[in-house]
Design an enzyme around this catalytic site. Structure first.
Site, mmCIF file in Angstrom:
data_model
loop_
_atom_site.group_PDB
_atom_site.id
_atom_site.type_symbol
_atom_site.label_atom_id
_atom_site.label_comp_id
_atom_site.label_asym_id
_atom_site.label_seq_id
_atom_site.Cartn_x
_atom_site.Cartn_y
_atom_site.Cartn_z
ATOM 1 N N ASP A 196 23.329 -11.764 -17.995
ATOM 2 C CA ASP A 196 24.383 -12.758 -18.113
ATOM 3 C C ASP A 196 24.890 -13.119 -16.714
ATOM 4 O O ASP A 196 24.370 -12.621 -15.718
ATOM 5 C CB ASP A 196 25.542 -12.220 -18.979
ATOM 6 N N ASP A 214 28.459 -13.091 -14.552
ATOM 7 C CA ASP A 214 29.844 -12.610 -14.582
ATOM 8 C C ASP A 214 30.636 -13.309 -13.482
ATOM 9 O O ASP A 214 30.296 -13.191 -12.310
ATOM 10 C CB ASP A 214 29.877 -11.092 -14.354
ATOM 11 N N ASP A 226 30.298 -14.517 -18.686
ATOM 12 C CA ASP A 226 31.597 -13.860 -18.838
ATOM 13 C C ASP A 226 32.541 -14.417 -17.787
ATOM 14 O O ASP A 226 32.264 -14.337 -16.589
ATOM 15 C CB ASP A 226 31.473 -12.341 -18.620
HETATM 16 N N1 CTP Z 1 32.642 -4.727 -17.421
HETATM 17 C C1 CTP Z 1 33.937 -4.423 -17.747
HETATM 18 N N2 CTP Z 1 34.422 -4.696 -18.980
HETATM 19 C C2 CTP Z 1 33.643 -5.273 -19.903
HETATM 20 C C3 CTP Z 1 32.315 -5.606 -19.605
HETATM 21 C C4 CTP Z 1 31.836 -5.318 -18.327
HETATM 22 O O1 CTP Z 1 34.647 -3.897 -16.904
HETATM 23 N N3 CTP Z 1 34.142 -5.545 -21.103
HETATM 24 C C5 CTP Z 1 32.152 -4.432 -16.070
HETATM 25 C C6 CTP Z 1 31.224 -3.256 -16.050
HETATM 26 O O2 CTP Z 1 31.711 -2.307 -15.164
HETATM 27 C C7 CTP Z 1 29.931 -3.802 -15.536
HETATM 28 C C8 CTP Z 1 30.256 -5.184 -15.001
HETATM 29 O O3 CTP Z 1 31.471 -5.548 -15.585
HETATM 30 O O4 CTP Z 1 29.457 -3.012 -14.511
HETATM 31 C C9 CTP Z 1 29.193 -6.169 -15.342
HETATM 32 O O5 CTP Z 1 28.839 -6.013 -16.691
HETATM 33 P P1 CTP Z 1 27.479 -6.508 -17.321
HETATM 34 O O6 CTP Z 1 27.382 -7.966 -17.228
HETATM 35 O O7 CTP Z 1 27.391 -5.918 -18.675
HETATM 36 O O8 CTP Z 1 26.375 -5.754 -16.460
HETATM 37 P P2 CTP Z 1 25.639 -6.133 -15.110
HETATM 38 O O9 CTP Z 1 25.779 -4.970 -14.228
HETATM 39 O O10 CTP Z 1 26.105 -7.449 -14.593
HETATM 40 O O11 CTP Z 1 24.141 -6.212 -15.563
HETATM 41 P P3 CTP Z 1 23.321 -7.495 -16.093
HETATM 42 O O12 CTP Z 1 22.569 -7.969 -14.919
HETATM 43 O O13 CTP Z 1 22.449 -6.960 -17.169
HETATM 44 O O14 CTP Z 1 24.298 -8.490 -16.600
HETATM 45 MN MN MN Z 2 28.802 -9.338 -18.337
HETATM 46 MN MN MN Z 3 26.186 -9.125 -15.874
#
Ligand code: CTP
Ligand code: MN
Ligand code: MN
Length: 528
Positions: free
Chosen positions: A335, A337, A452
């Protein structure tokens, strides 16, 4: 390829490209084309004149060659030395600690092949100098059991083991066995941080966070190449089904397990069933194909631009930051962020509703669910989840815009590189053009992407940034470290010192690490 003697090479070098090296000698320096790669040539057994010749050759071809070993070196190239000899040398001569060493240790073969290809080649295992545990000197290795005290870059020298442990961790998570999930995740994470490849069990002596079970798995892989338990899990119907169902946006383990127990196995069966889905799950299922495809760096950059433009329509000074995996320099993610803040605290309130409404009417958003800010003043006892206003969304991203940005990036490289790279870059353009054709030929001209959006008040921004950059395990260990080593409570909102009974404000991530008495770890080294 045969390398020409130095004198012959120097003849044709125009004086305009001649500059002085650190010794004050004139040397040919081409424009740097591959800035992300930094080469350091080890002089030992190579000799100074051959080293100088190779340096000039590489620079002329647009490579960045450093005279001194430094943090910007990504490839240490040596000839007729063992990995241990190179590490010994770097330590003695350059004071480089072998434990924190992240550059690739490669043989001259990688260098000559890259010169032949005119670009830095991927390092293959045959290029790598083997570095054994002994070389990393047992007594000096002191690896912390806290991920926030380790530097973990994306390059992982123990993928064979970490991939297996990841499967075991996932299986434990799907069985809702938190303890086992953590044990395997920690084991995997510690192996990711090792500066050498584990080749025998003795290499694991003194390494923390490796339980009996994880060691058994590593041992089996060392002996047989695979681990039977992992192979069995991968074939297991429940594991496969639960992985499939939890890959749907909005579906957790409990729901996936319920569907499995009801006899559902595939997404088509789920679609055909009369199972009641939430709005989120409906969208997740509808766009599942797109959402399962990795999000690229270009797509992430583009989405950041789109959001920036949208928020600036309402509040020009708003700051948008790319966090999550992309901030840790991952090339792909599941995703995007984005963290949003405004220098004048309070201005950010209500912004997300306006922005999401506008983007929805513009057709930029397929799904959005806004959660209001539930932060009830400062809390000394941070829960697992943060309380920021946020929007979990699915963007409708025009493929044409992605291709445009991709081409823009390519032509930017092109103009930086100058004429000499035309051959290579033209090939890349052809590839990009092909992608455009493929996109045009596809049934739809857009891709659904999970985004997000998180809104943080300015005074909490540094904490939010640290909390949303991840990785998940790095965050978990930061909080664990704060609690057990410092008697402090860390969250994505604040840091509370339980001894002094005060909140510790911070304007930057560096400030937070300093409050915790931790050495600063930049995002690219938080891939625990
Ligand atoms: N996070 C958070 N609260 C949430 C979701 C995520 O604090 N409800 C934080 C987590 O600590 C996470 C970061 O946001 O490390 C990013 O989350 P995520 O998108 O799930 O993981 P990524 O590390 O970005 O991996 P990916 O590349 O798969 O998106
Ligand atoms: Mn995320
Ligand atoms: Mn992510």
């Amino acid at each position: 390829m045969a390398l020409l003697p130095r004198k012959k090479r120097c003849k044709g070098i125009p004086t305009s490209t001649v500059s002085q090296d650190h010794l004050g000698r004139n040397s040919p320096v081409g424009e740097v084309k591959f800035g992300e790669v930094g080469i350091f040539l080890v002089e030992r057994r190579m000799g100074s004149s051959r080293r100088r010749f190779l340096t000039e050759l590489a620079r002329k071809k647009g490579f960045r060659v450093e005279e001194q070993m430094s943090e910007s070196v990504t490839h240490v190239v040596s000839e007729n030395n063992t990995g241990k000899e190179v590490l010994d040398l770097l330590e003695k001569r350059n004071g480089i600690s072998r434990t924190g060493f992240t550059a690739a240790l490669v043989d001259i073969a990688w260098f000559t092949e890259s010169m032949g290809a005119g670009r830095p080649l991927e390092v293959e295992s045959r290029h790598q100098l083997q570095v054994t545990r002994e070389a990393v000197a047992v007594t000096e290795v002191s690896i912390s059991s806290y991920a926030c005290q380790r530097r973990t870059v994306l390059k992982n020298k123990n993928r064979l083991f970490t991939e297996a442990l990841k499967v075991l961790a996932e299986a434990a998570e799907l069985n809702e066995s938190e303890g086992r999930y953590l044990a395997f995740s920690k084991a995997s994470s510690i192996l990711k941080s090792l500066p050498y490849t584990v080749t025998k069990m003795e290499d694991l002596q003194g390494i923390p966070s490796l339980g009996v079970h994880s060691r058994k798995v590593i041992k089996e892989i060392l002996e047989d190449g695979t681990c039977s338990e992992v192979e069995n899990i991968l074939q297991n119907e429940r594991y496969q089904t639960l992985k499939r169902f939890t890959s749907i946006f909005g579906v957790g383990v409990k729901t996936a397990d319920k569907w499995y127990r009801e006899g559902l196995r595939t997404l088509d069966e789920l679609r055909a069933s009369n199972v009641k889905l939430t709005r989120e799950q409906e969208a997740g299922l509808l766009y599942h194909n797109d959402l399962s495809a990795p999000v690229t760096r270009t797509e992430a950059d583009l989405i950041k631009q789109i959001v920036e433009r949208a928020v600036h329509k309402f509040l020009p000074a708003t700051v948008v930051t790319l966090t999550g995996g992309f901030r840790r320099e991952k090339e792909f993610g599941h995703d995007v962020d984005l963290l949003i803040t405004h220098p004048e605290e309070g201005k950010e309130e209500g912004l997300i509703c306006q922005v999401i409404n506008w983007m929805t009417t513009e057709g930029l958003i397929l799904y959005g669910d806004i959660t209001g800010n539930s932060y009830k003043g400062r809390s000394k006892d941070p829960g697992i989840f943060d309380h920021f206003e946020k929007c979990l969304s699915i963007f409708k991203l025009k493929k044409e815009l992605v291709n445009n940005l991709e081409s823009e990036k390519l032509s930017h490289c092109d103009s930086l590189a100058g004429d000499k790279t035309r051959g290579i870059d033209l090939a890349d353009h052809t590839e990009a053009a092909q992608q455009v054709t493929v996109a045009a030929a596809g049934s739809k001209d857009w891709k659904a992407v999970r985004v997000d959006l998180v809104i943080a008040p300015y005074s909490q921004y540094a904490y939010a940034l640290l909390g949303w950059t991840g990785s998940r395990l790095f965050e978990r260990d930061l909080r664990r470290y704060a609690k057990h080593s410092k008697n402090m409570s860390l969250s994505s909102h604040s840091l509370f010192d339980n001894e002094q009974n005060i909140f510790l404000p911070a304007a930057t991530e560096e400030g937070i690490f300093a409050h915790l008495g931790l050495e600063y770890i930049p995002p690219r080294e938080r891939n625990a």
